[in-house]
Scaffold this motif. Structure first.
Motif, PDB file in Angstrom:
ATOM      1  N   VAL A   1       0.837  -1.193   0.000  1.00 46.39           N
ATOM      2  CA  VAL A   1       0.000   0.000   0.000  1.00 46.39           C
ATOM      3  C   VAL A   1       0.880   1.254   0.000  1.00 46.39           C
ATOM      4  O   VAL A   1       0.614   2.219  -0.728  1.00 46.39           O
ATOM      5  CB  VAL A   1      -0.940  -0.011   1.221  1.00 46.39           C
ATOM      6  N   LEU A   2       1.943   1.247   0.804  1.00 47.52           N
ATOM      7  CA  LEU A   2       2.866   2.380   0.831  1.00 47.52           C
ATOM      8  C   LEU A   2       3.549   2.568  -0.516  1.00 47.52           C
ATOM      9  O   LEU A   2       3.656   3.685  -1.018  1.00 47.52           O
ATOM     10  CB  LEU A   2       3.925   2.169   1.921  1.00 47.52           C
ATOM     11  N   TYR A   3       4.024   1.461  -1.097  1.00 44.67           N
ATOM     12  CA  TYR A   3       4.740   1.558  -2.368  1.00 44.67           C
ATOM     13  C   TYR A   3       3.830   2.090  -3.473  1.00 44.67           C
ATOM     14  O   TYR A   3       4.243   2.897  -4.299  1.00 44.67           O
ATOM     15  CB  TYR A   3       5.303   0.196  -2.769  1.00 44.67           C
ATOM     16  N   PHE A   4       2.589   1.635  -3.476  1.00 45.11           N
ATOM     17  CA  PHE A   4       1.657   2.083  -4.512  1.00 45.11           C
ATOM     18  C   PHE A   4       1.255   3.538  -4.302  1.00 45.11           C
ATOM     19  O   PHE A   4       1.079   4.290  -5.264  1.00 45.11           O
ATOM     20  CB  PHE A   4       0.414   1.195  -4.526  1.00 45.11           C
ATOM     21  N   ALA A   5       1.091   3.950  -3.068  1.00 46.87           N
ATOM     22  CA  ALA A   5       0.618   5.307  -2.786  1.00 46.87           C
ATOM     23  C   ALA A   5       1.717   6.353  -2.954  1.00 46.87           C
ATOM     24  O   ALA A   5       1.455   7.455  -3.444  1.00 46.87           O
ATOM     25  CB  ALA A   5       0.048   5.380  -1.365  1.00 46.87           C
ATOM     26  N   PHE A   6       2.961   6.009  -2.577  1.00 52.47           N
ATOM     27  CA  PHE A   6       4.021   7.010  -2.548  1.00 52.47           C
ATOM     28  C   PHE A   6       5.159   6.728  -3.528  1.00 52.47           C
ATOM     29  O   PHE A   6       5.973   7.617  -3.761  1.00 52.47           O
ATOM     30  CB  PHE A   6       4.608   7.105  -1.136  1.00 52.47           C
ATOM     31  N   GLY A   7       5.245   5.537  -4.095  1.00 56.54           N
ATOM     32  CA  GLY A   7       6.302   5.224  -5.054  1.00 56.54           C
ATOM     33  C   GLY A   7       5.817   5.398  -6.478  1.00 56.54           C
ATOM     34  O   GLY A   7       5.057   4.558  -6.996  1.00 56.54           O
ATOM     35  N   SER A   8       6.228   6.472  -7.116  1.00 57.91           N
ATOM     36  CA  SER A   8       5.706   6.778  -8.454  1.00 57.91           C
ATOM     37  C   SER A   8       6.104   5.713  -9.475  1.00 57.91           C
ATOM     38  O   SER A   8       5.288   5.298 -10.300  1.00 57.91           O
ATOM     39  CB  SER A   8       6.202   8.153  -8.895  1.00 57.91           C
ATOM     40  N   ARG A   9       7.343   5.256  -9.420  1.00 60.29           N
ATOM     41  CA  ARG A   9       7.784   4.259 -10.404  1.00 60.29           C
ATOM     42  C   ARG A   9       7.112   2.908 -10.151  1.00 60.29           C
ATOM     43  O   ARG A   9       6.716   2.223 -11.085  1.00 60.29           O
ATOM     44  CB  ARG A   9       9.304   4.101 -10.349  1.00 60.29           C
ATOM     45  N   PHE A  10       6.982   2.533  -8.883  1.00 60.39           N
ATOM     46  CA  PHE A  10       6.282   1.286  -8.557  1.00 60.39           C
ATOM     47  C   PHE A  10       4.844   1.348  -9.048  1.00 60.39           C
ATOM     48  O   PHE A  10       4.324   0.382  -9.625  1.00 60.39           O
ATOM     49  CB  PHE A  10       6.325   1.052  -7.050  1.00 60.39           C
TER      50      PHE A  10
ATOM     51  N   ILE B   1       0.605  -0.391 -12.717  1.00 61.17           N
ATOM     52  CA  ILE B   1      -0.487  -0.105 -13.662  1.00 61.17           C
ATOM     53  C   ILE B   1      -0.170  -0.675 -15.030  1.00 61.17           C
ATOM     54  O   ILE B   1      -1.039  -1.234 -15.703  1.00 61.17           O
ATOM     55  CB  ILE B   1      -0.723   1.414 -13.727  1.00 61.17           C
ATOM     56  N   ASP B   2       1.092  -0.545 -15.438  1.00 61.82           N
ATOM     57  CA  ASP B   2       1.486  -1.044 -16.761  1.00 61.82           C
ATOM     58  C   ASP B   2       1.349  -2.558 -16.843  1.00 61.82           C
ATOM     59  O   ASP B   2       0.858  -3.103 -17.835  1.00 61.82           O
ATOM     60  CB  ASP B   2       2.929  -0.620 -17.054  1.00 61.82           C
ATOM     61  N   VAL B   3       1.765  -3.270 -15.783  1.00 59.76           N
ATOM     62  CA  VAL B   3       1.766  -4.734 -15.809  1.00 59.76           C
ATOM     63  C   VAL B   3       0.351  -5.298 -15.754  1.00 59.76           C
ATOM     64  O   VAL B   3      -0.023  -6.177 -16.543  1.00 59.76           O
ATOM     65  CB  VAL B   3       2.613  -5.283 -14.649  1.00 59.76           C
TER      66      VAL B   3
ATOM     67  N   VAL C   1      -6.711  11.437 -21.587  1.00 56.26           N
ATOM     68  CA  VAL C   1      -6.269  10.172 -22.172  1.00 56.26           C
ATOM     69  C   VAL C   1      -4.834  10.330 -22.658  1.00 56.26           C
ATOM     70  O   VAL C   1      -4.535  11.186 -23.481  1.00 56.26           O
ATOM     71  CB  VAL C   1      -7.189   9.756 -23.338  1.00 56.26           C
ATOM     72  N   VAL C   2      -3.936   9.503 -22.104  1.00 59.23           N
ATOM     73  CA  VAL C   2      -2.519   9.539 -22.458  1.00 59.23           C
ATOM     74  C   VAL C   2      -2.136   8.186 -23.043  1.00 59.23           C
ATOM     75  O   VAL C   2      -2.468   7.150 -22.467  1.00 59.23           O
ATOM     76  CB  VAL C   2      -1.643   9.830 -21.215  1.00 59.23           C
ATOM     77  N   PRO C   3      -1.486   8.135 -24.217  1.00 59.27           N
ATOM     78  CA  PRO C   3      -1.049   6.854 -24.770  1.00 59.27           C
ATOM     79  C   PRO C   3      -0.165   6.104 -23.792  1.00 59.27           C
ATOM     80  O   PRO C   3       0.584   6.711 -23.019  1.00 59.27           O
ATOM     81  CB  PRO C   3      -0.266   7.262 -26.036  1.00 59.27           C
ATOM     82  N   MET C   4      -0.227   4.763 -23.820  1.00 57.88           N
ATOM     83  CA  MET C   4       0.513   3.947 -22.867  1.00 57.88           C
ATOM     84  C   MET C   4       2.005   4.160 -22.972  1.00 57.88           C
ATOM     85  O   MET C   4       2.715   4.234 -21.972  1.00 57.88           O
ATOM     86  CB  MET C   4       0.168   2.462 -23.074  1.00 57.88           C
ATOM     87  N   GLN C   5       2.543   4.292 -24.211  1.00 58.19           N
ATOM     88  CA  GLN C   5       3.978   4.483 -24.363  1.00 58.19           C
ATOM     89  C   GLN C   5       4.414   5.817 -23.778  1.00 58.19           C
ATOM     90  O   GLN C   5       5.451   5.924 -23.126  1.00 58.19           O
ATOM     91  CB  GLN C   5       4.363   4.397 -25.853  1.00 58.19           C
ATOM     92  N   GLU C   6       3.598   6.854 -24.006  1.00 55.53           N
ATOM     93  CA  GLU C   6       3.917   8.155 -23.412  1.00 55.53           C
ATOM     94  C   GLU C   6       3.840   8.097 -21.901  1.00 55.53           C
ATOM     95  O   GLU C   6       4.634   8.704 -21.188  1.00 55.53           O
ATOM     96  CB  GLU C   6       2.937   9.205 -23.950  1.00 55.53           C
ATOM     97  N   TYR C   7       2.900   7.308 -21.380  1.00 54.89           N
ATOM     98  CA  TYR C   7       2.774   7.147 -19.931  1.00 54.89           C
ATOM     99  C   TYR C   7       4.007   6.456 -19.367  1.00 54.89           C
ATOM    100  O   TYR C   7       4.536   6.836 -18.325  1.00 54.89           O
ATOM    101  CB  TYR C   7       1.515   6.339 -19.630  1.00 54.89           C
ATOM    102  N   LYS C   8       4.516   5.435 -20.086  1.00 48.62           N
ATOM    103  CA  LYS C   8       5.731   4.755 -19.650  1.00 48.62           C
ATOM    104  C   LYS C   8       6.909   5.707 -19.649  1.00 48.62           C
ATOM    105  O   LYS C   8       7.733   5.693 -18.728  1.00 48.62           O
ATOM    106  CB  LYS C   8       6.025   3.558 -20.566  1.00 48.62           C
ATOM    107  N   ASP C   9       7.016   6.543 -20.677  1.00 48.89           N
ATOM    108  CA  ASP C   9       8.138   7.476 -20.757  1.00 48.89           C
ATOM    109  C   ASP C   9       8.089   8.477 -19.610  1.00 48.89           C
ATOM    110  O   ASP C   9       9.111   8.831 -19.036  1.00 48.89           O
ATOM    111  CB  ASP C   9       8.124   8.211 -22.102  1.00 48.89           C
TER     112      ASP C   9
END
Length: 313
Positions: free
Chosen positions: A244-253, A258-260, A297-305
């Motif tokens: 819960v902490l990692y999801f709430a405060f870790g942007s990369r996590f 979300i991507d996975v 709406v943001v494309p997935m690749q742009e969201y990953k970048d």
């Protein structure tokens, strides 16, 4: 341990902490199953010793992983010029290996200092083991965390004053890159303090009262039992809700999570369509609905970048 995170030393520390926390919770589950179904694993030769050994090792590693995560964030914030030299996956793996070896050497007492039949520590060693474990899992880690946190806060205050003094046009508009890192830092460290401190304070209380003559060593009232169960439950909670902490405060996590998972759900839904035109139509209709509801709406690749801009914890 996703491929976009495992090359970050901070992720290695958090992954090892996750393994140690789940190892500790697994031993608790085994003990509960033994009591609930009367399996009497405590009297089984070797089983009790292994459970106690894993409990101490996992608890020791979990505490020190928090210290190393805080130390790495201190380097990233206060000593950014040495980040590429010190905060590497190779050094993180070496630290984890050395720490694991130290834990095995320190906590192998169940195999030579416990009676084989009753699984109790020999009376002459109990006090020494309790004091040693308290120093290694409470006193030293808390002092290290306090010093590191103090240094980080002082550096952030100085940085804020410098930015305010310069009064650069973009100083207040641009987002401070250190703020994202410190959110994860404060979340992990504060949760460790708040949820681990009651159990350790209660342990110190039970150790000090017999020494000053207020309570005998063998005296254990119903109130003491209730306080111990409450503080232990709070301590166990600190091992269970890290995601819960990692999801709430870790942007990369959060981005990788979300991507996975969500991108796979989207792919499965799109696979239900019969051809590429239907897939495009489905994507377009989903975008229209989201836009009508006020979402961007943001494309997935742009969201990953966007998620992979910074190499942070």
């Amino acid at each position: 341990m996703h491929k976009s995170l495992r090359n970050n030393s901070c992720s290695i520390f958090l992954a090892v902490r996750g393994l140690s926390d789940n190892g500790f919770l697994t031993t608790l589950l085994i003990i509960w199953i033994s009591r609930a179904f009367r399996l009497q694993l405590g009297s089984t030769h070797g089983a009790c010793r292994i459970i106690i050994f894993l409990t101490y090792v996992c608890g020791f590693i979990s505490v020190w992983m928090v210290v190393f995560v805080t130390a790495e964030n201190y380097i990233r914030i206060c000593r950014p010029f040495v980040v590429n030299r010190l905060c590497t996956p190779t050094k993180a793996k070496i630290i984890v290996s050395v720490l694991g070896l130290i834990a095995v050497c320190l906590y192998n007492f169940p195999f030579w200092a416990m009676t084989p039949s009753t699984c109790l520590v020999y009376s002459g060693l109990v006090s020494g083991l309790v004091y040693t474990d308290t120093a290694l899992t409470l006193a030293i880690p808390f002092v290290c965390l306090f010093l590191l946190m103090t240094a980080i806060v002082c550096d952030l205050v100085k940085s804020y004053k410098r930015r305010r003094h310069l009064r650069a046009p973009n100083a207040r508009k641009n987002r401070n890159p250190m703020a994202t890192v410190t959110k994860m830092l404060f979340a992990v460290t504060l949760s460790f303090f708040i949820l681990n401190l009651p159990s350790h304070v209660n342990r110190l209380r039970l150790m000090i009262l017999p020494l000053i003559g207020i309570q005998s060593r063998n005296e254990f009232s119903s109130l003491d039992q209730a306080v111990e169960q409450i503080t232990l439950s709070i301590y166990y909670l600190s091992l269970a809700f890290n995601i819960v902490l990692y999801f709430a405060f870790g942007s990369r996590f959060r981005c990788v999570f979300i991507d996975v998972f969500f991108s796979r759900c989207k792919d499965k839904m799109l696979c239900l369509t019969s051809n590429n035109n239907d897939k495009q139509l489905a994507e377009q209709s989903t975008s229209v609905v989201l836009k009508q509801q006020g979402f961007e709406v943001v494309p997935m690749q742009e969201y990953k970048d966007q998620c992979d801009v910074r190499n942070e914890c």
